[in-house]
Design a protein around this motif. Structure first.
Motif, PDB file in Angstrom:
ATOM      1  N   LEU A 151       2.951  60.639 -56.178  1.00  0.00           N
ATOM      2  CA  LEU A 151       4.007  61.447 -55.571  1.00  0.00           C
ATOM      3  C   LEU A 151       3.580  62.127 -54.278  1.00  0.00           C
ATOM      4  CD1 LEU A 151       5.686  62.939 -58.741  1.00  0.00           C
ATOM      5  CD2 LEU A 151       6.548  61.148 -57.239  1.00  0.00           C
ATOM      6  N   ASP A 152       2.331  62.568 -54.188  1.00  0.00           N
ATOM      7  CA  ASP A 152       1.868  63.180 -52.935  1.00  0.00           C
ATOM      8  C   ASP A 152       1.901  62.167 -51.792  1.00  0.00           C
ATOM      9  OD1 ASP A 152       1.517  65.662 -54.095  1.00  0.00           O
ATOM     10  OD2 ASP A 152      -0.612  65.315 -54.541  1.00  0.00           O
ATOM     11  N   GLY A 153       1.458  60.960 -52.076  1.00  0.00           N
ATOM     12  CA  GLY A 153       1.506  59.902 -51.079  1.00  0.00           C
ATOM     13  C   GLY A 153       2.943  59.543 -50.721  1.00  0.00           C
ATOM     14  N   LEU A 154       3.806  59.553 -51.728  1.00  0.00           N
ATOM     15  CA  LEU A 154       5.223  59.261 -51.485  1.00  0.00           C
ATOM     16  C   LEU A 154       5.848  60.332 -50.599  1.00  0.00           C
ATOM     17  CD1 LEU A 154       7.797  57.663 -51.898  1.00  0.00           C
ATOM     18  CD2 LEU A 154       8.062  58.779 -54.135  1.00  0.00           C
ATOM     19  N   ARG A 155       5.551  61.584 -50.867  1.00  0.00           N
ATOM     20  CA  ARG A 155       6.051  62.675 -50.010  1.00  0.00           C
ATOM     21  C   ARG A 155       5.608  62.477 -48.559  1.00  0.00           C
ATOM     22  NH1 ARG A 155       4.177  65.701 -54.146  1.00  0.00           N
ATOM     23  NH2 ARG A 155       5.788  66.462 -55.538  1.00  0.00           N
ATOM     24  N   ALA A 156       4.335  62.127 -48.379  1.00  0.00           N
ATOM     25  CA  ALA A 156       3.801  61.915 -47.026  1.00  0.00           C
ATOM     26  C   ALA A 156       4.488  60.725 -46.353  1.00  0.00           C
ATOM     27  CB  ALA A 156       2.288  61.695 -47.078  1.00  0.00           C
ATOM     28  N   ALA A 157       4.700  59.656 -47.106  1.00  0.00           N
ATOM     29  CA  ALA A 157       5.363  58.479 -46.547  1.00  0.00           C
ATOM     30  C   ALA A 157       6.800  58.801 -46.139  1.00  0.00           C
ATOM     31  CB  ALA A 157       5.341  57.336 -47.559  1.00  0.00           C
ATOM     32  N   LEU A 158       7.482  59.592 -46.955  1.00  0.00           N
ATOM     33  CA  LEU A 158       8.853  59.984 -46.617  1.00  0.00           C
ATOM     34  C   LEU A 158       8.864  60.878 -45.380  1.00  0.00           C
ATOM     35  CD1 LEU A 158      10.361  60.599 -50.161  1.00  0.00           C
ATOM     36  CD2 LEU A 158      10.714  58.628 -48.652  1.00  0.00           C
TER      37      LEU A 158
END
Length: 159
Positions: free
Chosen positions: A46-53
């Protein structure tokens, strides 16, 4: 991981090289970033997903309706993990709006986004509104999706 039944593997190839070869406003940049975000979602990162978004929010490329819808659905995953049901509802509404404004509310391309939004509405206690969204999709899903399609299984929940 969000889906323990799915085996994840590292992406092969050099995504960064592909992105450097294209102009920053090229649509394939957004497609690649969405693929990376989806990969992170499947891994439960989820942290990586937040950054990607966050990167997608600053992308200079013009998003297609499908890109917008996919981006909103990924944001809904992040918001759901934060237990922000109001934001999930908004995200899913935006995803469905992006698709139905281009393809129509009862188009097969809009169906999954409509079902996601309807589920969020039902979860928020707005069952009548959710059923009104799903009703015209029953025939569309029955005639356009194979028997094993996830959208057919999800449609069955509304009978």
């Amino acid at each position: 991981a969000l889906r323990p039944d799915i085996e994840t593997r590292m992406l092969r190839g050099n995504v960064d090289t592909r992105m450097r070869k294209l102009a920053p406003d090229h649509a394939d940049i957004v497609r690649t970033q969405l693929q990376q975000a989806e990969y992170l979602r499947r891994r439960g990162a989820l942290d990586g997903l937040r950054a990607a978004l966050g990167q997608l929010d600053h992308a200079p490329a013009t998003f297609t309706p499908l890109m917008t819808a996919r981006r909103c659905e990924l944001q809904a995953v992040v918001d759901a993990a934060a237990h922000d049901n109001d934001a999930v509802l908004r995200d899913r509404e935006q995803a469905w709006d992006a698709m139905r404004s281009s393809f129509g509310a009862a188009h097969p391309a809009s169906a999954m986004f409509a079902l996601d939004y309807a589920q969020s509405l039902a979860d928020a206690g707005q069952l009548a509104v959710a059923q009104a969204i799903v009703a015209p999709l029953r025939a569309v899903i029955a005639t356009n999706f194979v028997a094993t399609a996830p959208s057919r299984e999800r449609r069955a929940r509304w009978h």
